[in-house]
Design an enzyme around this catalytic site. Sequence first.
Site, PDB file in Angstrom:
ATOM      1  N   GLU A 349       2.256  -8.228  -4.006  1.00  0.00           N
ATOM      2  CA  GLU A 349       2.899  -7.255  -3.105  1.00  0.00           C
ATOM      3  C   GLU A 349       3.031  -7.903  -1.734  1.00  0.00           C
ATOM      4  OE1 GLU A 349       4.018  -3.875  -2.781  1.00  0.00           O
ATOM      5  OE2 GLU A 349       4.078  -4.408  -0.670  1.00  0.00           O
ATOM      6  N   CYS A 424      14.106   2.209  -9.434  1.00  0.00           N
ATOM      7  CA  CYS A 424      14.553   3.437  -8.750  1.00  0.00           C
ATOM      8  C   CYS A 424      16.032   3.347  -8.427  1.00  0.00           C
ATOM      9  CB  CYS A 424      13.735   3.666  -7.479  1.00  0.00           C
ATOM     10  SG  CYS A 424      13.825   2.297  -6.323  1.00  0.00           S
TER      11      CYS A 424
HETATM   12  N1  SAH Z   1       4.411  -0.266  -7.962  1.00  0.00           N
HETATM   13  C1  SAH Z   1       4.059   0.473  -6.778  1.00  0.00           C
HETATM   14  C2  SAH Z   1       5.037   0.306  -5.604  1.00  0.00           C
HETATM   15  C3  SAH Z   1       6.483   0.294  -5.893  1.00  0.00           C
HETATM   16  S1  SAH Z   1       7.514   0.389  -4.465  1.00  0.00           S
HETATM   17  C4  SAH Z   1       3.867   1.927  -7.116  1.00  0.00           C
HETATM   18  O1  SAH Z   1       4.305   2.395  -8.139  1.00  0.00           O
HETATM   19  O2  SAH Z   1       3.235   2.632  -6.326  1.00  0.00           O
HETATM   20  C5  SAH Z   1       8.036  -1.293  -4.264  1.00  0.00           C
HETATM   21  C6  SAH Z   1       7.037  -2.170  -3.545  1.00  0.00           C
HETATM   22  O3  SAH Z   1       7.576  -3.481  -3.463  1.00  0.00           O
HETATM   23  C7  SAH Z   1       6.723  -1.763  -2.125  1.00  0.00           C
HETATM   24  O4  SAH Z   1       5.326  -1.602  -2.021  1.00  0.00           O
HETATM   25  C8  SAH Z   1       7.205  -2.948  -1.270  1.00  0.00           C
HETATM   26  O5  SAH Z   1       6.391  -3.200  -0.156  1.00  0.00           O
HETATM   27  C9  SAH Z   1       7.140  -4.084  -2.265  1.00  0.00           C
HETATM   28  N2  SAH Z   1       8.018  -5.246  -2.029  1.00  0.00           N
HETATM   29  C10 SAH Z   1       9.252  -5.277  -1.477  1.00  0.00           C
HETATM   30  N3  SAH Z   1       9.791  -6.507  -1.556  1.00  0.00           N
HETATM   31  C11 SAH Z   1       8.871  -7.299  -2.161  1.00  0.00           C
HETATM   32  C12 SAH Z   1       8.854  -8.676  -2.543  1.00  0.00           C
HETATM   33  N4  SAH Z   1       9.890  -9.474  -2.309  1.00  0.00           N
HETATM   34  N5  SAH Z   1       7.768  -9.131  -3.189  1.00  0.00           N
HETATM   35  C13 SAH Z   1       6.694  -8.331  -3.442  1.00  0.00           C
HETATM   36  N6  SAH Z   1       6.678  -7.023  -3.088  1.00  0.00           N
HETATM   37  C14 SAH Z   1       7.732  -6.505  -2.469  1.00  0.00           C
END
Ligand code: SAH
Length: 472
Positions: A349, A424
């Site tokens: 993340e 999403c």
């Molecule tokens: N799986 C989690 C969060 C999903 S939301 C849940 O269900 O609660 C998508 C997440 O991707 C966010 O927390 C955002 O910070 C993260 N994110 C965005 N771009 C990213 C990247 N390039 N690499 C890793 N994480 C990323």
Amino acid sequence: MRKGSGITGMKRDTQKAFLKDKTYRLEITGLTQEGQGVGKIDGFVVFVDTVLPGETVTVKIVRQTKSYAVGRLIKVEKPSPHRVEPFCPVFEQCGGCAVQHMTYPAQLEFKKDIVVQSLRRIGGLENVKVLDTIGMSSPYKYRNKVQYPVGRQDKEIKIGFYESRSHNIIDSAQCDIQPSESNEIRGLVRDFCNSNGISIYDETTGKGLLRHVMVRKGFKTNELMVVLVINGSKLPGDGALVEMLTGKYPDIKSIMLNLNTKNTNIILGDRNICLFGQAFISDYIGKYRFDISPLSFFQVNPVQTEVLYGKALEYAQLSGSETVFDLYCGIGTISLFLSEKAKRVIGVEVVPDAIRDAQKNAGLNNVTNTQFMVGEAEKVIPQLYAQGIRADVVVVDPPRKGCDEVLLNTLVEMQPSRIVYVSCNPSTLARDLKYLSEKGFEVKEVQPVDMFPWTGHVECVIMMTYCGSEDK
Ligand code: SAH
């Protein structure tokens, strides 16, 4: 001046004279992913809010660009059988919901159809098994978090929701997708501000104190958190407010001041002061407990989150021997969900705070086979792969823009047996599935889940298998 710009301008003016401010009758032939109706006037595309496919409507054209126009609904001439009276009196003004004028079963159909069409049009995927959307048995009061903007209009304090495409605040109505406590707490804070002369933030001048009121509720624990976002460091009379709120709501476990002195649209600032109780509330997804602080990301529909993650777990088909990557893992919710059935889970993340929460959450639940790494998935995964660390199963849950191609390419090289894609955004999902399908993965099943009833949003979980490893 640019050559030819006069001609373009002339053409635009002609089109404007043709449509703008006039009323037209047209047939609605489809819906956009945001739930806006689409029709045509003499071949020119027109978008209209709060209409349904199959309806004949009269609209007034309120906006026009080179390639499309926007019409405001004047009258539904021939209604769709799926039309219902919206339950919210401010549905048409409020920016929150998009499809309250549609029966709930029709919404679930509509969301499935968006997924099918995106996979077909963008992904070139014709014969994919898309299951019926899993809806909620009671699609009301489902949100565990609400962030009310606070403003002053005509000298009155307004705490409510932004009107569609504007920063006017509607605070007349009770919102039935929030728990009733949120609506009531909003009213109590408004009364407090009125009787204590609390100044209200004005986003044009950057002056005034109270900006937002956030209420969070743990659905399994009933714990409540109230966050008062202020442009300053102290809320006059806060003791009386704490006494009033906690007197009426014994389930309030946390009242926080969040300090946001920046002139920005971002709601929360970085600093929190605890006025009452703890700095967090707890909630459960499945059997896993999560501590949620004002800045933590937590899925807003906890009932459907459990459904979505349950499906992700089913699609991962874990036997206990697998190394799993949970990419875009947020605070580690999916990682914990998978940990029990996997040998180990590595979560990646980009937000450092979320990773700290993920580590804390693993500890809270005595989970010892997870490991969390900060960084962009498209950078971290190629590095892990280069070090010989591979996954048998990969779960991705990216933001709306989908996965980076560098990441997808690394997955293609790594050849995990299964990829579980949680999405999403059906458009970027279709783009990414196309890429993976062309490079050896097969889409086995798509499950849409309705996380946001009455809005146009649809979430999906997808199982893909690596074809090369499939018959082994
Ligand atoms: N799986 C989690 C969060 C999903 S939301 C849940 O269900 O609660 C998508 C997440 O991707 C966010 O927390 C955002 O910070 C993260 N994110 C965005 N771009 C990213 C990247 N390039 N690499 C890793 N994480 C990323």
